[in-house]
Design a protein around this motif. Structure first.
Motif, PDB file in Angstrom:
ATOM      1  N   THR A   1      12.946-128.751  20.624  1.00  0.00           N
ATOM      2  CA  THR A   1      12.362-129.634  19.606  1.00  0.00           C
ATOM      3  C   THR A   1      12.766-129.213  18.199  1.00  0.00           C
ATOM      4  OG1 THR A   1      10.286-128.387  19.590  1.00  0.00           O
ATOM      5  CG2 THR A   1      10.409-130.307  21.055  1.00  0.00           C
ATOM      6  N   SER A   2      12.920-127.907  17.972  1.00  0.00           N
ATOM      7  CA  SER A   2      13.315-127.409  16.649  1.00  0.00           C
ATOM      8  C   SER A   2      14.820-127.401  16.465  1.00  0.00           C
ATOM      9  CB  SER A   2      12.792-125.980  16.445  1.00  0.00           C
ATOM     10  OG  SER A   2      13.471-125.076  17.316  1.00  0.00           O
ATOM     11  N   GLY A   3      15.556-127.338  17.582  1.00  0.00           N
ATOM     12  CA  GLY A   3      17.001-127.175  17.503  1.00  0.00           C
ATOM     13  C   GLY A   3      17.412-125.748  17.196  1.00  0.00           C
ATOM     14  N   ARG A   4      16.449-124.823  17.254  1.00  0.00           N
ATOM     15  CA  ARG A   4      16.731-123.433  16.896  1.00  0.00           C
ATOM     16  C   ARG A   4      16.353-122.421  17.985  1.00  0.00           C
ATOM     17  NH1 ARG A   4      14.579-125.733  12.352  1.00  0.00           N
ATOM     18  NH2 ARG A   4      12.536-124.827  12.741  1.00  0.00           N
ATOM     19  N   SER A   5      16.060-122.861  19.193  1.00  0.00           N
ATOM     20  CA  SER A   5      15.677-121.935  20.271  1.00  0.00           C
ATOM     21  C   SER A   5      16.885-121.070  20.647  1.00  0.00           C
ATOM     22  CB  SER A   5      15.201-122.703  21.497  1.00  0.00           C
ATOM     23  OG  SER A   5      14.099-123.528  21.178  1.00  0.00           O
ATOM     24  N   PRO A   6      16.800-119.736  20.453  1.00  0.00           N
ATOM     25  CA  PRO A   6      17.970-118.885  20.704  1.00  0.00           C
ATOM     26  C   PRO A   6      18.515-118.999  22.128  1.00  0.00           C
ATOM     27  CG  PRO A   6      16.339-117.670  19.444  1.00  0.00           C
ATOM     28  CD  PRO A   6      15.687-118.963  19.866  1.00  0.00           C
ATOM     29  N   ASN A   7      17.638-119.115  23.128  1.00  0.00           N
ATOM     30  CA  ASN A   7      18.139-119.173  24.504  1.00  0.00           C
ATOM     31  C   ASN A   7      18.811-120.516  24.800  1.00  0.00           C
ATOM     32  OD1 ASN A   7      15.766-120.661  24.633  1.00  0.00           O
ATOM     33  ND2 ASN A   7      14.848-119.440  26.267  1.00  0.00           N
ATOM     34  N   VAL A   8      18.368-121.584  24.183  1.00  0.00           N
ATOM     35  CA  VAL A   8      19.005-122.896  24.361  1.00  0.00           C
ATOM     36  C   VAL A   8      20.355-122.914  23.649  1.00  0.00           C
ATOM     37  CG1 VAL A   8      18.798-125.357  23.838  1.00  0.00           C
ATOM     38  CG2 VAL A   8      16.818-124.096  24.735  1.00  0.00           C
ATOM     39  N   LEU A   9      20.408-122.357  22.441  1.00  0.00           N
ATOM     40  CA  LEU A   9      21.677-122.290  21.712  1.00  0.00           C
ATOM     41  C   LEU A   9      22.688-121.436  22.467  1.00  0.00           C
ATOM     42  CD1 LEU A   9      20.260-121.849  18.097  1.00  0.00           C
ATOM     43  CD2 LEU A   9      21.144-123.950  19.128  1.00  0.00           C
ATOM     44  N   ALA A  10      22.242-120.329  23.064  1.00  0.00           N
ATOM     45  CA  ALA A  10      23.134-119.475  23.847  1.00  0.00           C
ATOM     46  C   ALA A  10      23.664-120.225  25.067  1.00  0.00           C
ATOM     47  CB  ALA A  10      22.415-118.193  24.265  1.00  0.00           C
ATOM     48  N   ALA A  11      22.813-121.031  25.686  1.00  0.00           N
ATOM     49  CA  ALA A  11      23.253-121.828  26.837  1.00  0.00           C
ATOM     50  C   ALA A  11      24.317-122.836  26.420  1.00  0.00           C
ATOM     51  CB  ALA A  11      22.059-122.542  27.474  1.00  0.00           C
ATOM     52  N   LEU A  12      24.133-123.466  25.271  1.00  0.00           N
ATOM     53  CA  LEU A  12      25.122-124.426  24.786  1.00  0.00           C
ATOM     54  C   LEU A  12      26.463-123.733  24.524  1.00  0.00           C
ATOM     55  CD1 LEU A  12      22.809-126.466  22.411  1.00  0.00           C
ATOM     56  CD2 LEU A  12      24.035-127.406  24.388  1.00  0.00           C
ATOM     57  N   ARG A  13      26.421-122.543  23.935  1.00  0.00           N
ATOM     58  CA  ARG A  13      27.664-121.803  23.700  1.00  0.00           C
ATOM     59  C   ARG A  13      28.345-121.433  25.024  1.00  0.00           C
ATOM     60  NH1 ARG A  13      24.206-118.885  20.462  1.00  0.00           N
ATOM     61  NH2 ARG A  13      24.116-119.712  18.345  1.00  0.00           N
TER      62      ARG A  13
END
Length: 194
Positions: free
Chosen positions: A120-132
């Motif tokens: 929802t924030s676009g800043r979740s570290p684990n979600v961003l790591a998954a995208l990378r």
């Protein structure tokens, strides 16, 4: 109390009306359907992740695709990366919570698969790591976030921004979009016979 209830319902409805009126957002939803259908038709799979309520959405959408949505048809390859407590706790313990989804993407993902990532924030570290991690594997990346977008825009091939900054309204918009996407995938890949 009833005034507060009505206000919450109207606020949610207003968010959905803004989403419906946003041609860019409805175009993104259509693009997600195209991307997912192309991957599934080619024998690829969808991986889904998110935290908290977004984890529940990831699991919900995977269930709709693997089981059924409106009618019986063959199951579709969708995996929620939020469900295996042994995997989540092992990765969290061995590599840290930021890696709980990325490690699964590295293990289960392949070029041509699609990652659907919710934050929802676009800043979740684990979600961003998954995208990378998905990008590194040659996977397509789809994000679901709020109006601000956080750090997700640079990591997503397609990004749906719910038109709100309030977490509950963002999650409600995501849930409607997810249902639209699941229904459209089902109809396109397995058209109902008249």
């Amino acid at each position: 109390m009833s005034t507060e209830i009505r206000a919450a319902i109207l606020d949610s409805a207003a968010t959905l009306q803004r989403l419906a009126a946003d041609e860019a957002a409805t175009g993104v939803i259509a693009g997600i359907v195209d991307l997912a259908c192309g991957a599934l038709a080619a024998g690829r799979k969808l991986l889904l992740c998110g935290n908290g309520g977004s984890a529940a959405d990831a699991q919900h959408w995977a269930a709709e695709l693997v089981s059924r949505f409106h009618y019986d048809r063959p199951g579709l390859a969708a995996i929620a990366l939020t469900t295996d407590s042994s995997i989540l706790t092992a990765i969290g313990n061995d590599y840290g919570y930021e890696r709980v989804f990325a490690r699964q993407v590295e293990a289960l993902g392949a070029a041509g698969d699609v990652l659907l990532a919710l934050s929802t924030s676009g800043r979740s570290p684990n979600v961003l790591a998954a995208l990378r991690a998905a990008r590194a594997k040659g996977m397509a990346t789809v994000g679901f976030t709020g109006a601000g977008g956080g750090d997700m825009p640079a990591l997503c091939d397609l990004l749906l921004r719910a038109p709100s900054e309030a977490t509950p309204r963002i999650q409600e918009a995501h849930e409607v979009a997810g249902h639209i996407i699941c229904a459209a995938i089902e109809r396109r890949l397995f058209p109902r016979q008249p």
